[in-house]
Design a protein around this motif. Structure first.
Motif, PDB file in Angstrom:
ATOM      1  N   SER A   5       0.857  -1.180   0.000  1.00  0.00           N
ATOM      2  CA  SER A   5       0.000   0.000   0.000  1.00  0.00           C
ATOM      3  C   SER A   5       0.897   1.235   0.000  1.00  0.00           C
ATOM      4  CB  SER A   5      -0.885  -0.055   1.266  1.00  0.00           C
ATOM      5  OG  SER A   5      -1.817   0.977   1.293  1.00  0.00           O
ATOM      6  N   SER A   7       2.317   4.885   0.106  1.00  0.00           N
ATOM      7  CA  SER A   7       1.827   6.159   0.633  1.00  0.00           C
ATOM      8  C   SER A   7       2.198   7.263  -0.349  1.00  0.00           C
ATOM      9  CB  SER A   7       2.479   6.439   1.987  1.00  0.00           C
ATOM     10  OG  SER A   7       2.343   7.807   2.296  1.00  0.00           O
ATOM     11  N   HIS A  32      -2.251   4.119   0.057  1.00  0.00           N
ATOM     12  CA  HIS A  32      -2.299   4.609   1.426  1.00  0.00           C
ATOM     13  C   HIS A  32      -2.353   6.135   1.431  1.00  0.00           C
ATOM     14  CE1 HIS A  32      -1.472   3.956   5.724  1.00  0.00           C
ATOM     15  NE2 HIS A  32      -0.694   5.030   5.671  1.00  0.00           N
ATOM     16  N   HIS A  65      -5.536   6.554   6.241  1.00  0.00           N
ATOM     17  CA  HIS A  65      -4.934   6.541   7.579  1.00  0.00           C
ATOM     18  C   HIS A  65      -5.162   7.906   8.215  1.00  0.00           C
ATOM     19  CE1 HIS A  65      -0.830   6.328   9.945  1.00  0.00           C
ATOM     20  NE2 HIS A  65      -1.866   6.407  10.748  1.00  0.00           N
ATOM     21  N   GLU A 171      -1.159  -4.409   9.136  1.00  0.00           N
ATOM     22  CA  GLU A 171      -0.424  -3.473   8.286  1.00  0.00           C
ATOM     23  C   GLU A 171       0.680  -2.818   9.106  1.00  0.00           C
ATOM     24  OE1 GLU A 171      -2.755   0.031   7.055  1.00  0.00           O
ATOM     25  OE2 GLU A 171      -1.956  -0.229   5.038  1.00  0.00           O
ATOM     26  N   ASP A 173       3.593   0.474   9.038  1.00  0.00           N
ATOM     27  CA  ASP A 173       3.724   1.762   8.350  1.00  0.00           C
ATOM     28  C   ASP A 173       4.871   2.573   8.948  1.00  0.00           C
ATOM     29  OD1 ASP A 173       3.313   4.200   7.099  1.00  0.00           O
ATOM     30  OD2 ASP A 173       1.377   4.600   8.048  1.00  0.00           O
ATOM     31  N   VAL A 193       3.085  -0.624   4.136  1.00  0.00           N
ATOM     32  CA  VAL A 193       2.986   0.741   3.600  1.00  0.00           C
ATOM     33  C   VAL A 193       4.412   1.158   3.241  1.00  0.00           C
ATOM     34  CG1 VAL A 193       2.417   3.147   4.144  1.00  0.00           C
ATOM     35  CG2 VAL A 193       1.007   1.292   5.052  1.00  0.00           C
TER      36      VAL A 193
END
Ligand code: DX5
Ligand code: ZN
Length: 214
Positions: A5, A7, A32, A65, A171, A173, A193
Motif C-alpha cells: 500500500s 503512501s 495509502h 490513515h 499493516e 507503516d 505501507v
C-alpha cells in the motif's frame, strides 16, 4: 505474499495522475492516504477533496490513515471516499463505536497504534477490526527510521488474532524498505505501507515488485 500500500505523502500532488497509473501498472494492492490535522500530529497533509480526486482516477482500493484528533467527527465523510478506513486508538474517539460505525458505512475498519502503545491495549477491539495498523515510526512525517520494537507488536497481534480465530490484516507503516519489509513479513505483517522507499526509486515498478515478492 505481502500486499503493498504505497503512501502518496511524498508525491508531487500535481503529478498524482501519472503516479496512480504507475502504481496500477506495478500491481500495488491499495493506496495509502495519510490525513494529518496538525493537532494529533505536528504536520498537516490533506483531506477529503484530494482523496476524492484520487478515487475518481483509480480503481485501486483506498486505504485512508487518519491522523486526526477525535476522528469519529469525520468518519462519515471519509467513509464515502475510502475502502479501508483507519484511525488512531490514541486519538480520543470511542474505539468500539467508531470501528462499528466504519463497518456500518461499508468500509473495512482499521485500528492504528503509535509506537508507545502496547499491542495488548487493543486486544479487546480486535473482533471489530478488519485490519490493525502498527506504526513503525512516530506518525507525522515520511522518511523516518524503522523502529524494530514494532515487530514484537505485530507478532503479538498476530498471535492474539489466531487465538481468537479472527481474519485480520496486519499493516505496518513507517521506514519500510527491502530489509525492514522482510522483517515485518516474518513477524506477521500482511500489508506493507511504503513511502520514501518507493518514491526515491528511479523505477517504482521494480521497487514494488521487490517488496511484493517477500
Ligand atoms: C507517517 C505516515 C506514513 C509515511 C510512510 O506518519 O503514516 O504512511 O508516509 O512513509 P515512509 O515509508 O517514508 O516512512
Ligand atoms: Zn500512514
Amino acid at each position: 505474499m505481502a500486499k503493498i500500500s504505497p503512501s502518496v505523502l511524498t508525491a508531487d500532488f500535481l503529478e498524482l495522475k501519472s503516479v496512480l497509473k504507475e502504481f496500477e501498472d506495478a500491481g500495488v494492492d491499495m493506496l495509502h492516504l495519510d490525513v494529518m490535522d496538525g493537532i494529533f500530529v505536528p504536520n498537516i497533509s490533506f483531506g477529503v477533496p484530494l482523496i476524492k480526486s484520487v478515487r475518481e482516477h483509480t480503481n485501486l482500493p483506498i486505504d485512508t490513515h487518519l491522523m486526526i484528533d477525535r476522528p469519529h467527527r469525520y468518519i462519515e465523510e471519509f467513509a464515502k471516499v475510502s475502502d479501508y478506513l483507519g484511525f488512531h486508538y490514541e486519538a480520543g474517539s470511542p474505539v468500539k463505536e467508531t470501528l462499528l460505525k466504519i463497518r456500518e458505512l461499508g468500509c473495512k475498519a482499521c485500528l492504528t497504534i503509535k509506537p508507545a502503545t502496547p499491542a495488548e491495549a487493543i486486544f479487546e477491539y480486535l473482533p471489530y477490526c478488519d485490519m490493525v495498523l502498527v506504526m513503525s515510526v512516530e506518525p507525522g512525517f515520511g522518511g523516518q527510521k524503522f523502529m524494530p520494537s514494532s515487530l514484537e507488536k505485530v507478532e503479538k497481534i498476530k498471535a492474539e488474532a489466531e487465538k481468537r480465530d479472527l481474519n485480520l490484516e496486519i499493516e505496518i507503516d513507517g521506514g519500510i524498505n527491502e530489509e525492514t519489509a522482510r522483517l515485518a513479513v516474518k513477524a506477521g505483517a500482511t500489508v506493507l505501507v511504503a513511502g520514501n522507499y518507493v518514491f526515491s526509486a528511479q523505477d517504482k515498478k521494480e521497487k514494488v515488485k521487490e517488496i511484493k515478492a517477500l
